[in-house]
Scaffold this active site. Structure first.
Site, short mmCIF file in Angstrom:
data_model
loop_
_atom_site.label_atom_id
_atom_site.label_comp_id
_atom_site.label_asym_id
_atom_site.label_seq_id
_atom_site.Cartn_x
_atom_site.Cartn_y
_atom_site.Cartn_z
N GLU A 161 0.79 -1.23 0.00
CA GLU A 161 0.00 0.00 0.00
C GLU A 161 0.82 1.28 0.00
O GLU A 161 0.80 2.03 0.98
CB GLU A 161 -0.94 0.04 1.21
CG GLU A 161 -1.96 -1.06 1.22
CD GLU A 161 -3.05 -0.82 2.26
OE1 GLU A 161 -3.11 0.29 2.82
OE2 GLU A 161 -3.85 -1.73 2.48
N GLU A 341 -5.17 -8.65 1.43
CA GLU A 341 -5.74 -8.30 2.74
C GLU A 341 -7.24 -8.10 2.59
O GLU A 341 -7.69 -7.48 1.63
CB GLU A 341 -5.16 -6.99 3.30
CG GLU A 341 -3.78 -7.10 3.83
CD GLU A 341 -3.23 -5.76 4.36
OE1 GLU A 341 -4.03 -4.90 4.78
OE2 GLU A 341 -2.01 -5.59 4.32
C1 GCO Z 1 -3.12 -1.49 5.83
C2 GCO Z 1 -2.03 -2.39 6.21
C3 GCO Z 1 -2.27 -3.20 7.44
C4 GCO Z 1 -3.35 -2.73 8.39
C5 GCO Z 1 -4.71 -3.23 8.00
C6 GCO Z 1 -5.83 -2.75 8.90
O1 GCO Z 1 -3.82 -1.79 4.91
O2 GCO Z 1 -3.27 -0.45 6.46
O3 GCO Z 1 -1.62 -3.19 5.17
O4 GCO Z 1 -1.01 -3.09 8.01
O5 GCO Z 1 -3.09 -3.14 9.67
O6 GCO Z 1 -5.02 -2.81 6.71
O7 GCO Z 1 -5.90 -1.37 8.94
#
Ligand code: GCO
Length: 436
Positions: A161, A341
């Protein structure tokens, strides 16, 4: 049709959010270690976190119990290269070798992210992402990791990200290094991160002990259509890939996957694009919800309404997002889709019976997977789903107050408890999604 036989049913984590051992075995400080004070809820920090550095065997055993086929983790750059000497810190590297061996023994495919936001302080002190001269440090790190671990790890992600760590870290100042920089400086950072991605991919291919699969995990936003008429679907697609919204999908993905400049990225030269646009093997994205729901002032999506269901992050629950995200991104970028994710923060606690019951999370995962299954049924080549997160962890500026895990972590004792959702996910994996 459903999910393919070799589908990567997995879960994800990130080094700084779970490892702890913040100064052990030669590791030096990263920007989250160094700047945490005064920036995180209740004064939490990542010094111990889930103590995964010491408890990785127990954690892998729990992953095996769930039946995970894959596990996405990230490497802490400051463990591998604690300074600018170019000398690998063998003890730091050994941790990842051990972890990877443990995973493979448990039948779990390791999947590695190189940069999940924990820049070593020594790189930051040299100007970090703002300086193009620092890109070779990242390339050297990427190269070293691949050289040392690609015999065991096939799937790699360069960045996690970039849109999130750049906007939160350098614009709004909510994440490390907690800066609020001018637009020009943020553009320079963006360009350098994109170049670092491209140059790292070139070096990784060369360094690999065998052909590896490389991707990058973007934070994808998708607009889901108000209904499924061709007009509404087209409107949603256009909105999803709108070119001038800085943190929208195509603003990042078009230069990387199509070699195309966007309205928002016109500062990239043709030469830059040649470097940035390296062939990748799959399209990975992190997705928690669709755009346009839940926000009280945003009535643009007719399915949003007052009191719309939200997670403990206040994020709207929009289960169709994975279907539309997978479909739109496949149509545009033409690569196999990996969800790196997806998950929810819930108000989990240990209940009177000593268990952690989280029906909301079960329902969340169930519904999102139905969306993904629909995409697979319609012919989108979906290759994996990594639930965020394998265990509760350090949720950046919110510290330990938000729990995303399949595994509950009781921080004072570091005791782990499989939540009901972990047992549910185990069934999903066992039946390859047929029970959904
Ligand atoms: C993000 C990260 C994760 C976070 C998850 C929840 O997307 O911010 O990859 O490290 O912890 O998404 O916010």
């Amino acid at each position: 049709m459903g999910f393919s036989k070799d589908f990567f049913w997995g879960a994800a984590s990130a080094s700084h959010q779970i490892e702890g051992a913040y100064l052990e075995d030669g590791k030096t400080l990263n920007i989250w270690d160094a700047f945490v004070e005064g920036h995180v809820a209740r004064g939490d920090d990542g010094k111990v976190a889930c103590d995964h550095y010491h408890r990785y065997k127990e954690d892998v055993a729990l992953m095996k119990k769930i039946g995970l086929k894959s596990y996405r983790f990230s490497i802490s750059w400051a463990r591998i290269f604690p300074d600018d000497s170019g000398k690998i810190n063998e003890k730091g590297l050994q941790f990842y070798k051990n972890l990877v061996n443990e995973l493979i023994e448990a039948g779990i495919k390791p999947m590695c992210t190189l940069y999940h936001w924990d820049m070593p302080m020594w790189v930051f002190e040299k100007g970090g992402w703002e300086k193009e001269e620092n890109i070779p440090y990242f390339v050297r790190y990427a190269e070293a990791c691949v050289k040392e671990l690609s015999d065991k790890i096939e799937y790699w992600l360069t960045f996690n990200e970039p849109e999130a760590f750049i906007s939160a870290g350098y614009e709004s100042g909510e994440h490390a290094p907690f800066l609020q920089l001018s637009g020009e400086r943020v553009k320079a950072i963006t360009r350098n991160v994109m170049l670092a991605h491209g140059r790292a991919v070139l070096a990784m291919r060369k360094a690999a002990a065998r052909p590896i699969k490389i991707g990058t995990a973007h934070a994808a936003c998708v607009t889901s259509p108000a209904n499924e008429t061709p007009e509404e679907i087209e409107k949603a697609r256009v909105s999803t890939f709108e070119t001038d919204r800085p943190y929208f999908c195509s603003w990042w993905a078009d230069p990387v996957f199509l070699g195309k400049r966007q309205a928002g990225t016109n500062y990239l030269s043709d030469e830059d694009l040649k470097i940035i646009h390296q062939p990748l093997d799959f399209y990975a994205f992190n997705m928690y919800n669709a755009d346009g729901y839940g926000a009280p002032k945003n009535q643009s999506n007719p399915r949003s309404y007052p009191g719309y269901p939200l997670t403990a992050m206040d994020w709207p629950i929009t289960p169709e997002c994975l279907y539309w995200g997978a479909r739109f991104c496949y149509e545009r970028y033409g690569l196999p889709i990996m969800i790196t994710e997806n998950g929810m923060a819930n108000l989990d606690f240990i209940m009177l019976d000593g268990e952690v019951h989280d029906p909301q999370r079960i329902d969340y995962v169930h519904r999102h997977l139905l969306g993904l299954k629909r995409a697979a049924d319609e012919g989108v080549p979906v290759i994996g789903y990594q639930y965020w997160s394998i265990m509760d962890n350090f949720e950046w500026a919110l510290g330990y107050s938000r729990r995303f895990g399949l595994i509950y972590v009781d921080y004072p004792t570091q005791r782990r408890i499989l939540k009901d959702s972990a047992l549910f996910y185990a069934e999903v994996i066992k039946t390859n999604g047929e029970n959904l």
